[in-house]
Design a protein around this motif. Structure first.
Motif, mmCIF file in Angstrom:
data_model
loop_
_atom_site.group_PDB
_atom_site.id
_atom_site.type_symbol
_atom_site.label_atom_id
_atom_site.label_comp_id
_atom_site.label_asym_id
_atom_site.label_seq_id
_atom_site.Cartn_x
_atom_site.Cartn_y
_atom_site.Cartn_z
ATOM 1 N N GLU A 155 0.641 -1.096 -0.028
ATOM 2 C CA GLU A 155 -0.093 -0.047 -0.147
ATOM 3 C C GLU A 155 0.877 1.188 -0.137
ATOM 4 O O GLU A 155 0.591 2.201 -0.928
ATOM 5 C CB GLU A 155 -0.819 0.000 1.238
ATOM 6 N N LEU A 156 1.785 1.185 0.893
ATOM 7 C CA LEU A 156 2.818 2.621 0.865
ATOM 8 C C LEU A 156 3.551 2.696 -0.620
ATOM 9 O O LEU A 156 3.711 3.715 -1.179
ATOM 10 C CB LEU A 156 3.679 2.736 1.942
ATOM 11 N N ALA A 157 4.027 1.601 -1.159
ATOM 12 C CA ALA A 157 4.619 1.560 -2.376
ATOM 13 C C ALA A 157 3.744 2.300 -3.468
ATOM 14 O O ALA A 157 4.313 2.885 -4.300
ATOM 15 C CB ALA A 157 5.336 0.131 -2.754
ATOM 16 N N ASN A 172 19.204 -3.603 -1.376
ATOM 17 C CA ASN A 172 20.420 -3.259 -2.220
ATOM 18 C C ASN A 172 19.959 -2.432 -3.341
ATOM 19 O O ASN A 172 20.733 -3.182 -4.341
ATOM 20 C CB ASN A 172 21.511 -4.071 -1.904
ATOM 21 N N PRO A 173 19.281 -1.524 -3.673
ATOM 22 C CA PRO A 173 18.923 -1.055 -4.784
ATOM 23 C C PRO A 173 20.007 -0.627 -5.727
ATOM 24 O O PRO A 173 19.993 -0.340 -6.842
ATOM 25 C CB PRO A 173 17.928 0.023 -4.746
ATOM 26 N N SER A 174 21.207 -0.066 -4.995
ATOM 27 C CA SER A 174 22.222 0.562 -5.930
ATOM 28 C C SER A 174 23.157 -0.793 -6.860
ATOM 29 O O SER A 174 23.740 -0.116 -7.772
ATOM 30 C CB SER A 174 23.321 0.958 -4.746
ATOM 31 N N ALA A 175 22.592 -1.921 -6.279
ATOM 32 C CA ALA A 175 23.542 -3.060 -7.363
ATOM 33 C C ALA A 175 22.558 -3.176 -8.488
ATOM 34 O O ALA A 175 23.095 -3.842 -9.426
ATOM 35 C CB ALA A 175 23.066 -4.238 -6.512
ATOM 36 N N CYS A 176 21.402 -2.513 -8.646
ATOM 37 C CA CYS A 176 20.770 -2.661 -9.779
ATOM 38 C C CYS A 176 20.803 -1.436 -10.635
ATOM 39 O O CYS A 176 20.776 -0.334 -10.268
ATOM 40 C CB CYS A 176 19.140 -2.686 -9.578
ATOM 41 N N PRO A 177 21.160 -1.644 -12.075
ATOM 42 C CA PRO A 177 21.639 -0.580 -12.817
ATOM 43 C C PRO A 177 20.167 0.258 -13.198
ATOM 44 O O PRO A 177 19.132 -0.234 -13.076
ATOM 45 C CB PRO A 177 21.936 -1.421 -14.062
ATOM 46 N N GLY A 178 20.332 1.432 -13.605
ATOM 47 C CA GLY A 178 19.270 2.243 -13.957
ATOM 48 C C GLY A 178 19.341 3.600 -13.462
ATOM 49 O O GLY A 178 19.519 3.605 -12.083
ATOM 50 N N ASN A 179 18.639 4.618 -13.919
ATOM 51 C CA ASN A 179 18.578 5.796 -13.347
ATOM 52 C C ASN A 179 17.061 6.335 -13.263
ATOM 53 O O ASN A 179 16.793 7.663 -13.055
ATOM 54 C CB ASN A 179 19.329 6.907 -14.013
ATOM 55 N N SER A 180 16.084 5.463 -13.376
ATOM 56 C CA SER A 180 14.573 6.078 -13.351
ATOM 57 C C SER A 180 13.890 5.432 -12.058
ATOM 58 O O SER A 180 14.287 4.497 -11.616
ATOM 59 C CB SER A 180 14.022 5.600 -14.562
ATOM 60 N N PHE A 181 12.841 6.048 -11.744
ATOM 61 C CA PHE A 181 11.918 5.509 -10.659
ATOM 62 C C PHE A 181 11.179 4.433 -11.382
ATOM 63 O O PHE A 181 10.502 4.250 -12.340
ATOM 64 C CB PHE A 181 10.862 6.777 -10.479
ATOM 65 N N THR A 182 11.137 3.029 -10.525
ATOM 66 C CA THR A 182 10.750 1.887 -10.982
ATOM 67 C C THR A 182 9.962 1.361 -9.800
ATOM 68 O O THR A 182 10.323 1.685 -8.423
ATOM 69 C CB THR A 182 11.705 0.824 -11.441
ATOM 70 N N THR A 221 12.283 1.302 -6.750
ATOM 71 C CA THR A 221 12.333 2.432 -5.793
ATOM 72 C C THR A 221 11.338 2.188 -4.773
ATOM 73 O O THR A 221 11.528 2.756 -3.600
ATOM 74 C CB THR A 221 12.307 3.409 -6.933
ATOM 75 N N ALA A 222 9.957 2.284 -5.265
ATOM 76 C CA ALA A 222 8.832 2.240 -4.283
ATOM 77 C C ALA A 222 8.925 1.335 -3.380
ATOM 78 O O ALA A 222 8.718 1.690 -1.942
ATOM 79 C CB ALA A 222 7.584 2.046 -5.228
ATOM 80 N N VAL A 223 9.223 -0.001 -3.689
ATOM 81 C CA VAL A 223 9.388 -1.103 -2.449
ATOM 82 C C VAL A 223 10.492 -0.846 -1.572
ATOM 83 O O VAL A 223 10.252 -0.700 -0.318
ATOM 84 C CB VAL A 223 9.140 -2.312 -3.387
ATOM 85 N N HIS A 224 11.666 -0.258 -2.087
ATOM 86 C CA HIS A 224 12.850 0.036 -1.101
ATOM 87 C C HIS A 224 12.420 1.126 -0.088
ATOM 88 O O HIS A 224 12.648 0.782 1.168
ATOM 89 C CB HIS A 224 14.042 0.298 -1.909
ATOM 90 N N PRO A 231 17.118 4.252 4.197
ATOM 91 C CA PRO A 231 17.192 4.018 2.717
ATOM 92 C C PRO A 231 18.679 4.202 2.150
ATOM 93 O O PRO A 231 19.514 4.573 2.631
ATOM 94 C CB PRO A 231 16.372 5.318 2.258
ATOM 95 N N ASP A 232 18.591 3.628 1.116
ATOM 96 C CA ASP A 232 20.014 3.600 0.289
ATOM 97 C C ASP A 232 20.003 4.956 -0.349
ATOM 98 O O ASP A 232 19.387 5.205 -1.599
ATOM 99 C CB ASP A 232 20.083 2.587 -0.645
ATOM 100 N N MET A 233 20.925 6.064 0.220
ATOM 101 C CA MET A 233 20.712 7.276 -0.105
ATOM 102 C C MET A 233 21.544 7.548 -1.452
ATOM 103 O O MET A 233 21.517 8.495 -2.315
ATOM 104 C CB MET A 233 21.409 8.440 0.934
ATOM 105 N N ASP A 234 22.708 6.752 -1.638
ATOM 106 C CA ASP A 234 23.534 6.767 -2.865
ATOM 107 C C ASP A 234 22.562 6.515 -3.951
ATOM 108 O O ASP A 234 22.782 7.060 -5.120
ATOM 109 C CB ASP A 234 24.739 5.896 -2.625
ATOM 110 N N TYR A 235 21.801 5.484 -3.867
ATOM 111 C CA TYR A 235 20.898 5.080 -4.720
ATOM 112 C C TYR A 235 19.769 6.345 -5.242
ATOM 113 O O TYR A 235 19.459 6.577 -6.228
ATOM 114 C CB TYR A 235 19.970 3.791 -4.427
ATOM 115 N N LEU A 236 19.245 6.710 -4.170
ATOM 116 C CA LEU A 236 18.168 7.905 -4.330
ATOM 117 C C LEU A 236 18.943 9.224 -5.118
ATOM 118 O O LEU A 236 18.482 9.913 -5.706
ATOM 119 C CB LEU A 236 17.748 8.409 -3.224
#
Length: 413
Positions: free
Chosen positions: A262-264, A355-365, A368-371, A385-390
């Motif tokens: 629900e939050l995602a 660990n979303p930083s391990a996943c390539p890509g630069n867009s909201f997916t 992102t929402a689940v993390h 949260p993974d601030m480097d990823y954000l």
């Protein structure tokens, strides 16, 4: 162009040479299709090593002789019971991905094979679809590298099987002229699944304008694709005996999964993501911890050790799992859902939600929402949260906005 894999009779490798990274065994018993299969598959699978078997003892001779990454079999084999063959493959070669090609009208076979095959593809089968299923299995195996995850999955023997009800619903939805009324009637046959379907349908996950009060109403509003995925979620969580899993709590896992879903969804809506991303964000939230249920149900003794380490050493579930198994529920869950053919964004979100930083890509997916949803809801546990990823996505400043959303979710209920 269509493809019906039925056996080639000859034990031969007909494409590729040298060292291949992925080995595929095709099982069928119609030698007349050999020429057409050569023409159709060679351009698609030239990067892999492909072999054919007649079925029966020859399958196990080939598997025992040299390991295969994927087995693709026709379900109609002369003198061979396909379900029994796949059961034995699962027992003796649990790391081999099992794909079965079946006529959707063969309902009895659907029910039997759903419990022993990772994927069921309708035949006649588009070679592109078959190629994609094999490619996905190959890609998923990358999750097993660099740790003892392969051994963990091997010890599982099999992933949790799909129930008869889910198989019947999936079977109905395979037809172009499927009936949502029929699907609703099937959902209503299981009170537990029906109750959870209504619970999810009336939550912020879906955001109905008016509440659904019957399974048929929920199915009509949700539509075919969302119904199929939601029934799978409800089915998985409803089949286990909570007492047998203690101290692991399936109730708490279900509650947390719904909250993340629900939050995602709210986060994706706040970021004005497209409808598909919003929907997949909610579904990924439902499934993000399914690997924990898999491990706890299939390895109850070792998983009690995981939970003991979490309590005594203040470890996260993922850290405790990696210590004991060499991999976490994230990889196990992603492997499971990928084999079942769920959409790539869901698999990606499950695999890297810690660990979303391990996943390539630069867009909201959906990842992102689940993390973010998981981090917000577990903030009292010290989860950040993974601030480097954000920052990579240019969304670091949105964290303060997202932290205020849980109250809105509760209010929406």
């Amino acid at each position: 162009m269509v493809l019906l894999v039925k056996n080639l009779g000859e034990r031969e490798c007909f494409w590729g040479s040298g060292s291949m990274s992925h080995r595929v065994l095709f099982v069928a018993d119609d030698p007349n299709l050999q020429r057409s299969l050569r023409l159709m598959l060679e351009p698609l699978l030239k990067e892999w090593e492909g072999h054919f078997s007649r079925g029966g003892p020859d399958v196990f001779a080939r598997l025992d002789e040299s390991a295969f990454d994927t087995l693709v079999t026709d379900t109609r084999l002369a003198g061979t019971n396909c379900a029994e063959m796949l059961t034995e493959v699962r027992r003796c070669h649990p790391l081999t991905v099992r794909i079965a090609l079946i006529n959707p009208k063969e309902e009895d076979d659907l029910v039997r094979l759903a419990s022993v095959a990772h994927r069921l593809l309708a035949k006649p089968c588009d070679p592109i679809e078959l190629h994609a299923a094999i490619q996905r299995a190959h890609s998923l195996r990358e999750l097993l590298k660099g740790s003892s995850l392969a051994a963990v999955v091997g010890r599982l023997g099999s992933v949790p099987t799909l129930s008869t009800l889910y198989t019947r619903i999936a079977d109905e939805l395979m037809f172009p002229n499927y009936s949502l009324a029929t699907v609703g009637d099937l959902v209503a046959q299981d009170l537990g699944i029906a109750a959870r379907m209504l619970q999810m349908a009336n939550s912020a996950l879906v955001g109905l304008r008016r509440p659904a009060t019957t399974p048929n109403q929920a199915v009509r509003v949700l539509g075919a694709d969302l119904t199929r995925t939601l029934v799978l979620a409800a089915d998985l969580f409803s089949r286990y005996n909570p007492i047998s899993l203690k101290p692991f709590s399936i109730e708490l896992l279900w509650e947390h999964s719904q909250q993340v879903a629900e939050l995602a969804t709210q986060i994706a809506q706040t970021e004005r993501a497209g409808d598909r991303v919003v929907r997949e964000s909610g579904l990924a939230g439902l499934f993000h911890d399914i690997g924990r249920l898999t491990l706890a149900s299939q390895l109850p003794g070792p998983y009690r050790e995981v939970m003991g380490a979490m309590l005594s050493e203040n470890l996260t579930a993922a850290d405790a799992e990696r210590r004991l198994f060499g991999a976490s529920h994230a990889e196990v869950g992603a492997y499971l859902l990928g084999l079942w053919g769920l959409p790539d964004p869901l698999v990606e979100a499950v695999a890297w939600h810690h660990n979303p930083s391990a996943c390539p890509g630069n867009s909201f997916t959906p990842l992102t929402a689940v993390h973010i949803a998981d981090a917000v809801l577990r903030a009292d546990e010290g989860v950040l949260p993974d601030m480097d990823y954000l920052e990579r996505l240019g969304l670091a400043e949105r964290w303060d906005v997202w932290k205020e959303l849980p109250a809105k979710v509760v209010h929406a209920k």
